[in-house]
Design a protein around this motif. Structure first.
Motif, short mmCIF file in Angstrom:
data_model
loop_
_atom_site.label_atom_id
_atom_site.label_comp_id
_atom_site.label_asym_id
_atom_site.label_seq_id
_atom_site.Cartn_x
_atom_site.Cartn_y
_atom_site.Cartn_z
N GLU A 71 -34.16 -17.30 25.57
CA GLU A 71 -34.39 -15.86 25.66
C GLU A 71 -33.26 -15.14 26.38
OE1 GLU A 71 -38.19 -15.45 27.47
OE2 GLU A 71 -39.30 -16.06 25.66
N LEU A 72 -32.49 -15.85 27.17
CA LEU A 72 -31.37 -15.26 27.89
C LEU A 72 -30.14 -15.08 27.01
CD1 LEU A 72 -31.64 -17.25 31.24
CD2 LEU A 72 -32.49 -14.95 30.76
N ARG A 73 -30.14 -15.68 25.84
CA ARG A 73 -28.96 -15.65 24.99
C ARG A 73 -28.56 -14.22 24.62
NH1 ARG A 73 -26.49 -19.66 22.46
NH2 ARG A 73 -28.24 -21.09 22.85
N GLY A 74 -29.56 -13.39 24.33
CA GLY A 74 -29.25 -12.03 23.91
C GLY A 74 -28.63 -11.17 24.98
N SER A 75 -28.78 -11.56 26.25
CA SER A 75 -28.20 -10.78 27.35
C SER A 75 -26.81 -11.26 27.74
CB SER A 75 -29.13 -10.82 28.57
OG SER A 75 -29.27 -12.15 29.04
N GLU A 76 -26.31 -12.30 27.08
CA GLU A 76 -24.99 -12.84 27.40
C GLU A 76 -23.95 -12.33 26.41
OE1 GLU A 76 -24.16 -14.65 29.94
OE2 GLU A 76 -26.16 -15.13 30.72
N PRO A 77 -22.68 -12.19 26.84
CA PRO A 77 -21.61 -11.84 25.90
C PRO A 77 -21.52 -12.88 24.79
CG PRO A 77 -20.85 -11.69 28.19
CD PRO A 77 -22.20 -12.36 28.22
N PRO A 78 -21.13 -12.47 23.60
CA PRO A 78 -21.08 -13.42 22.46
C PRO A 78 -20.26 -14.67 22.75
CG PRO A 78 -20.79 -11.17 21.69
CD PRO A 78 -20.78 -11.11 23.17
N GLU A 79 -19.13 -14.52 23.46
CA GLU A 79 -18.30 -15.70 23.71
C GLU A 79 -18.98 -16.67 24.67
OE1 GLU A 79 -16.96 -12.44 26.62
OE2 GLU A 79 -17.61 -12.61 24.52
N VAL A 80 -19.81 -16.18 25.58
CA VAL A 80 -20.56 -17.06 26.47
C VAL A 80 -21.72 -17.72 25.71
CG1 VAL A 80 -22.00 -17.16 28.54
CG2 VAL A 80 -19.93 -15.75 28.52
N ALA A 81 -22.44 -16.93 24.93
CA ALA A 81 -23.57 -17.46 24.16
C ALA A 81 -23.13 -18.57 23.22
CB ALA A 81 -24.23 -16.33 23.37
N ALA A 82 -21.91 -18.47 22.70
CA ALA A 82 -21.41 -19.48 21.76
C ALA A 82 -21.13 -20.81 22.43
CB ALA A 82 -20.14 -18.97 21.08
N ARG A 83 -21.04 -20.82 23.76
CA ARG A 83 -20.71 -22.06 24.47
C ARG A 83 -21.93 -22.87 24.88
NH1 ARG A 83 -16.13 -18.92 26.69
NH2 ARG A 83 -17.39 -18.13 28.44
N VAL A 84 -23.15 -22.36 24.61
CA VAL A 84 -24.36 -23.03 25.10
C VAL A 84 -25.26 -23.43 23.94
CG1 VAL A 84 -26.41 -22.82 26.56
CG2 VAL A 84 -24.29 -21.71 27.25
N ARG A 85 -25.77 -24.66 24.02
CA ARG A 85 -26.83 -25.12 23.13
C ARG A 85 -27.98 -25.64 23.99
NH1 ARG A 85 -24.97 -29.95 20.16
NH2 ARG A 85 -23.50 -30.22 21.89
N PHE A 86 -29.19 -25.52 23.49
CA PHE A 86 -30.35 -26.08 24.17
C PHE A 86 -31.10 -26.99 23.22
CE2 PHE A 86 -29.61 -22.21 26.69
CZ PHE A 86 -29.57 -22.77 27.95
N LEU A 87 -31.65 -28.06 23.77
CA LEU A 87 -32.34 -29.07 22.98
C LEU A 87 -33.63 -29.44 23.68
CD1 LEU A 87 -32.32 -31.15 20.61
CD2 LEU A 87 -31.04 -32.68 22.14
N HIS A 88 -34.73 -29.43 22.94
CA HIS A 88 -36.02 -29.88 23.46
C HIS A 88 -36.11 -31.39 23.21
CE1 HIS A 88 -40.56 -30.37 22.69
NE2 HIS A 88 -40.33 -30.52 23.98
N ALA A 89 -36.02 -32.18 24.27
CA ALA A 89 -36.05 -33.64 24.13
C ALA A 89 -36.39 -34.28 25.47
CB ALA A 89 -34.70 -34.15 23.63
N ASP A 90 -36.88 -35.50 25.41
CA ASP A 90 -37.23 -36.28 26.59
C ASP A 90 -35.96 -36.93 27.15
OD1 ASP A 90 -38.13 -38.14 28.44
OD2 ASP A 90 -39.81 -38.82 27.21
N PRO A 91 -35.53 -36.58 28.36
CA PRO A 91 -34.31 -37.17 28.92
C PRO A 91 -34.38 -38.68 29.08
CG PRO A 91 -34.95 -35.22 30.17
CD PRO A 91 -36.09 -35.55 29.26
N ARG A 92 -35.56 -39.26 29.13
CA ARG A 92 -35.67 -40.70 29.30
C ARG A 92 -35.25 -41.47 28.05
NH1 ARG A 92 -41.88 -40.77 30.93
NH2 ARG A 92 -41.82 -39.53 29.01
N SER A 93 -35.40 -40.86 26.88
CA SER A 93 -35.12 -41.57 25.63
C SER A 93 -34.01 -40.91 24.81
CB SER A 93 -36.39 -41.66 24.78
OG SER A 93 -36.91 -40.36 24.53
N LEU A 94 -33.40 -39.86 25.31
CA LEU A 94 -32.36 -39.14 24.58
C LEU A 94 -31.16 -40.06 24.30
CD1 LEU A 94 -31.36 -36.26 23.62
CD2 LEU A 94 -30.22 -36.13 25.86
#
Length: 232
Positions: A71-94
């Motif tokens: 939800e924070l992506r829309g409030s960031e400059p486009p060049e900053v937003a392009a540098r971030v990805r998010f993934l829903h996953a279990d860190p124990r088995s990633l």
């Protein structure tokens, strides 16, 4: 290094932020991106790193937290937003095909592991994704000191608070019919520094530095926080 090396300085854009942000940004900037953030929560650290020019992949086991971060992506400059990805996953088995020079576990992410087995599974994920000579940086809450002996005139156990586990309420998510259980109501497990060191060494990681505060204060067992830098 040249005389204008700025690795030890805090950029003006980070002045006034919560103390973990400049700390993690300095650590990541020394090694460069991309950065893997395990336990990204609402994306606070990931977005700060992206704002400092680093590419970031944030992973969290909570769908709710991943949505909050996105939800924070829309409030960031486009060049900053392009540098971030998010993934829903279990860190124990990633297990991703990518490798990273920097892996972070901020905001007590390691403490959300409810057992030694879960901790070692999380650290195996760290080791799997680290590039050679990469670093792993984390912070956890330090367990409180053991209760002192009671006074002679007190009943045994008088005045002692039972040590109850703390729960991460944002992970109490409603399970969809037929979906696997996943991570729900994870206990915030206060591992000691010795337990963390042993688990890291068992997973092929080498503890390098330990602090009690984000300003670089050396760690003391009485500190409320334990901050570590580990080599892969």
């Amino acid at each position: 290094m040249a005389g204008n090396d700025t690795r030890g300085r805090t950029p003006l854009s980070l002045v006034g932020q919560e103390p973990d942000i400049p700390f993690y940004t300095r650590q990541a900037a020394e090694h460069g991106g991309p950065v893997l953030v395990l336990g990204a929560a609402n994306g606070r650290v990931a977005w700060a790193l992206a704002g400092a020019g680093l590419s970031v992949l944030g992973v969290d086991p909570s769908e709710r937290m991943v949505r909050a971060a996105e939800e924070l992506r829309g409030s960031e400059p486009p060049e900053v937003a392009a540098r971030v990805r998010f993934l829903h996953a279990d860190p124990r088995s990633l297990r991703l095909p990518e490798r990273f020079p920097v892996v972070l576990a901020p905001q007590h992410a390691l403490g959300m592991m409810g057992s030694q087995e879960d901790l070692e599974a999380f650290l195996s994920t760290v080791r799997h994704h680290l590039e050679p000579e990469g670093i792993f940086v984390y912070d956890v809450l330090n367990p409180p000191p053991e209760p002192t002996a009671h006074r002679e005139d007190e009943e045994p156990g008088a005045g002692l608070e039972p040590r109850r586990p703390v729960f991460a309420f944002h992970l109490r998510e409603r399970r969809q019919p037929g979906a696997p259980l996943g991570i729900r109501r994870l206990k915030l497990r206060p591992f000691t520094a010795e337990e963390l060191d042993a688990a890291m060494k068992a997973c092929g990681l080498t503890p390098r530095e330990r602090y009690g505060r984000f300003d670089g204060k050396p760690f003391d067992p009485e500190d409320t926080r334990h901050i570590g830098v580990v080599e892969g």
